[in-house]
Design an enzyme around this catalytic site. Structure first.
Site, PDB file in Angstrom:
ATOM      1  N   ASP A 190       6.209   8.702 -11.824  1.00 21.29           N
ATOM      2  CA  ASP A 190       5.916   8.191 -13.159  1.00 21.29           C
ATOM      3  C   ASP A 190       6.650   6.868 -13.335  1.00 21.29           C
ATOM      4  OD1 ASP A 190       5.196   8.048 -16.003  1.00 21.29           O
ATOM      5  OD2 ASP A 190       4.769  10.186 -15.792  1.00 21.29           O
ATOM      6  N   HIS A 262       1.078   4.807 -15.495  1.00 19.13           N
ATOM      7  CA  HIS A 262       2.365   5.470 -15.223  1.00 19.13           C
ATOM      8  C   HIS A 262       2.840   5.137 -13.804  1.00 19.13           C
ATOM      9  CE1 HIS A 262       2.787   7.689 -18.951  1.00 19.13           C
ATOM     10  NE2 HIS A 262       1.529   8.066 -18.882  1.00 19.13           N
ATOM     11  N   GLU A 325      -3.378   7.943 -19.838  1.00 18.48           N
ATOM     12  CA  GLU A 325      -2.667   6.877 -20.539  1.00 18.48           C
ATOM     13  C   GLU A 325      -2.564   5.591 -19.718  1.00 18.48           C
ATOM     14  OE1 GLU A 325       0.241   9.469 -23.389  1.00 18.48           O
ATOM     15  OE2 GLU A 325       0.960   9.173 -21.348  1.00 18.48           O
TER      16      GLU A 325
END
Ligand code: ACM
Ligand code: ZN
Length: 755
Positions: A190, A262, A325
């Site tokens: 991440d 990410h 995202e």
């Protein structure tokens, strides 16, 4: 299998006894209590044909309870088993791998199953029965026929935001084992850290596994600890060790390599994979970052090489490729990205996200594996063979299932274990949200929108543990327990939300096992709730618990109720500013965490109040009386001690009941621009004796409110009035340059007091 059952039924009477349900989690599909009981002997004789690895695990778990001895004869052995040949497809399409039958008679224990996995699951049931009867040493005779409803019963662990050691990960896998979960989703990469060694790209762990510092406290505070974090990562040898450990427990490890978003820790090591030049650093704050992988050939080569090594390490059918995202900010400005959109006739950047995922899917499929991704992989069109992990809600899962793609349900409201599980005031700092045990237990993974055929594409359910606010393994334990037990029963398909209380009793029984293992589980289900009731003489405070109310004890002087406290007898009168601390006890032993409620009593406390504009439904807590309940707002509890007004002013009138003298007025208004909450623009104070003609006695503007950071205390001169009116003005439209610019601001107010 059927033959065995028939034989056993004949041997062991099928008379049903009205016995107490065994304390099993997940509760089996069918439990029939039969006659007699199995006495736990000092030495349990095991048939030496029992599958070795699985039986070793059983022995390890029960080593403190019994001794073990092997016998080559079936006759006289306490534990025997049979593996039954699996039915051939297409004779049955039923997945029988996890199916088992467990029969306990006064003479012994017999397990039949199709696979070693089924045998292993039966042993988990048996371990729970042994644990339950540790003291009385008598297990009631019974027959259990069991199998899970859902094939994917998962727990996720984020090791990027905070890292957990190999030993801790193994313990985590053991927790899954105990409650018959079968999938460990390992979130290895991440923005804040890359945690898996990739031989071809050593900088991923040399550089990407570190960050300069970490965010601490509430996100809005924007505060950092100043301490370097890392290098923390797993070597490939350690990964193999964990995968093997999980395999021995029949748990599949699904690795997650995040893309295209990410990705900041990867970009810190290989900045050439981004749209812009960098340099980049692993993120120090939480959230979503604009810098993501640029879909150029070089990036795909890199990701394919990374996936090659990942696929060699993890035998799972699915590889999780993230997909969530991914801001399109950089792609919109990137010449390469824009050309790629044109060249491939893609609609826009969402089409480019889809292109990215499809290209990766093709590669993973070419290696004989499948991809699973967060529900944003639906954006711009789903890759042909992809499975969807539905987290933003249930719609991703519904859309996938309708399109005949498999979906794993993990909606935030039920399955995010980084949320609070009790009143935030009595809980350690968490990400936010409120997902108590009962809420998890109430979840049905099959959305009502699906018909029976579509529902077959719901492979299962998973809970996620994001670790932004979880810095050590004790806190991991706290956040997953006992909620993991609710997830377990939901995934097994035997949860019954109507009988939550009965489930809760089984959970409490499991606490004894966790105590022995020294697991730091949350005791939130015991916690005391407090309710403020306005009365003629100010307020009273009512305490309640889901347990026996006789166990509630409290103090009124802010001292620890474990030392010296009163038994709760009924509503407590709160005549002055005090702190009430309360807790739940059983046999003198503290069971709950300690709830603490500070009261700030003023001449408005418990008085009649009316509001011209109502607060927003989600932030209306106790209604208008919240502003005169004697409780100063806690920022952690926006859903509780505050009222939130969406674009509206607070226009409040308080009726003192009689002429009342005062010289000071106070209230608090909150600022959290990230959540669109702005300080009030102005405040006006009026008094009246007839509730018709009001006199303005004080007015303050924006600057004064800002200087006081929203904590307003005003000299009101010498007043004597029956009514007080306050107009606290909303900031209005959010100015440019702020989150939510051009939208209506929120105004949060907690209390209006006078002295
Ligand atoms: C997620 O919570 N971003 C999958
Ligand atoms: Zn680009």
């Amino acid at each position: 299998m059927r033959n065995f059952i028939l034989v056993l039924s004949a041997l062991f009477s099928t008379v049903f006894y009205a016995q107490k349900k065994p304390n099993l989690i997940p509760y089996p599909q069918t439990v029939n209590i039969t006659e007699g009981e199995f006495i736990i002997p000092e030495t349990l004789v095991l048939n030496d044909k029992l599958p070795k690895e699985e039986t070793d695990y059983f022995k390890k778990r029960l080593g403190s309870l019994v001794k073990f001895k092997y016998s080559s004869k079936t006759e006289g052995a306490h534990l025997t088993q049979a593996l039954v040949p699996q039915p051939k497809i297409p004779v049955t399409t039923e997945d029988v791998r996890e199916k088992y039958t467990l029969t306990i008679s006064p003479k012994g224990i017999f397990i039949s199953s199709y696979t070693k996995q089924g045998y292993f699951l039966a042993l988990q049931t048996l371990i729970q029965l042994f644990e339950e009867h540790r003291e009385d040493k008598k297990i009631p005779a019974l027959r259990i026929e069991d199998q899970p409803k859902f094939a994917w019963r998962g727990m996720h662990l984020d090791v990027s935001r905070h890292f957990f050691t190999v030993d801790e990960v193994k313990q985590y896998i053991d927790y899954l084992t105990m409650y018959k979960l079968n999938t460990f989703h390992w979130h290895l990469t991440d923005d804040q850290g890359w945690r898996i060694e990739i031989k071809k790209y050593p900088k991923l762990t040399q550089i990407g596994s570190k960050r300069k510092e970490s965010m601490i406290g509430a996100y809005a505070d924007n505060t950092f600890d100043g301490k370097p974090y890392g290098p923390y990562f797993y070597t490939q040898e350690q990964i193999k060790e964990v995968v093997k450990y999980a395999q021995e427990r029949h748990i599949t490890v699904v690795p997650e390599i995040e893309m295209p978003g990410h990705a900041l820790s990867a970009l810190s090591a290989y900045p050439e994979l981004a749209c812009t030049k960098g340099p980049f650093e692993s993120a120090t704050k939480w959230g979503v970052m604009d810098d993501v992988f640029c879909p150029k050939d070089e990036t795909f080569t890199f990701l394919e090489n990374v996936l090659d090594e990942v696929i060699r390490l993890f035998p799972s059918q699915y590889i999780h490729i993230g997909g969530d995202e991914c801001p399109k900010t950089r792609w919109k400005e990137c010449v390469h990205c824009q050309e790629l959109i044109k060249k491939n006739n893609l609609k826009d950047e969402h089409g480019l996200q889809s292109y990215f995922i499809q290209r990766i899917e093709k590669y993973v499929n070419s290696k004989g594996r499948k991809i699973i991704g967060w529900d944003e992989i639906l954006e711009g069109g789903l890759a042909p063979n992809a499975a969807v992990m539905s987290w933003t809600g249930v719609n991703g899962g519904i859309e996938a299932a309708k399109a005949k793609h498999f979906a794993v349900m993990t909606p935030g409201a039920y399955c995010y274990f980084d949320h609070y599980q009790g009143d935030p005031q009595s809980e350690p700092n968490a990400f936010g949200g409120f997902t108590p045990l009962e809420k998890v237990y109430s979840y049905n993974p099959i959305p009502a929108e699906l018909n029976a055929e579509q529902a077959k594409y719901i492979s299962g359910v998973q809970a996620n543990l994001w670790t932004e606010y979880i810095t050590d393994f004790k806190q991991v334990q706290y956040m997953i327990f006992p909620r993991l037990m609710a997830l377990s029963e939901v995934g097994w398909g035997t949860s019954d939300p109507k009988n939550y209380k009965e489930f809760e009793n089984r959970v409490i029984s499991q606490f004894k096992v966790l105590d022995k293992m020294n697991v730091n589980y949350a005791k939130s289900i015991y916690n005391i709730s407090g309710k403020i009731v306005p009365g003629n003489n100010g307020i009273t405070y009512e305490l309640s618990t889901s347990q026996d109310s006789k166990g509630v004890r409290y103090t009124l002087d802010g001292t620890d109720p474990t030392i010296n406290s009163k038994n709760y007898q009924g509503p407590i009168s709160i005549p002055k500013s005090i702190t009430v601390k309360s807790a739940y006890f059983e046999n003198g032993q503290l069971k709950s965490s300690i709830s603490s409620q500070q009261f700030t009593i003023s001449k408005t406390t418990g008085k009649k109040i009316t509001l011209e504009n109502q607060p927003s439904e989600n932030y209306s807590f106790g209604g208008a009386s919240t502003l005169v309940d004697g409780i100063i707002g806690n920022v952690k509890q926006l859903g509780k001690t505050w009222l939130g007004f969406d674009g509206k002013d607070v226009v409040a009138t308080i009726d003192f009941g009689q002429k009342t003298g005062f010289s000071e007025v106070y209230f608090n208004t909150l600022e959290n621009k990230g959540s669109w909450i702005h300080l009030a623009k102005s405040a006006k104070i009026f008094v009246s004796d007839d509730n018709k003609n009001f006199k303005l006695i004080k007015e303050i503007g924006k600057e004064e409110i800002q200087n006081a950071k929203g904590k307003i205390k005003l000299n009101a001169g010498s007043q004597n009035a029956k009514y007080l009116k306050m107009i606290i003005e909303n900031a209005g439209i959010i100015p440019a340059g702020n989150p939510g610019a051009d939208s209506k601001a929120w105004l949060f107010v907690d209390e209006i007091g006078v002295n």
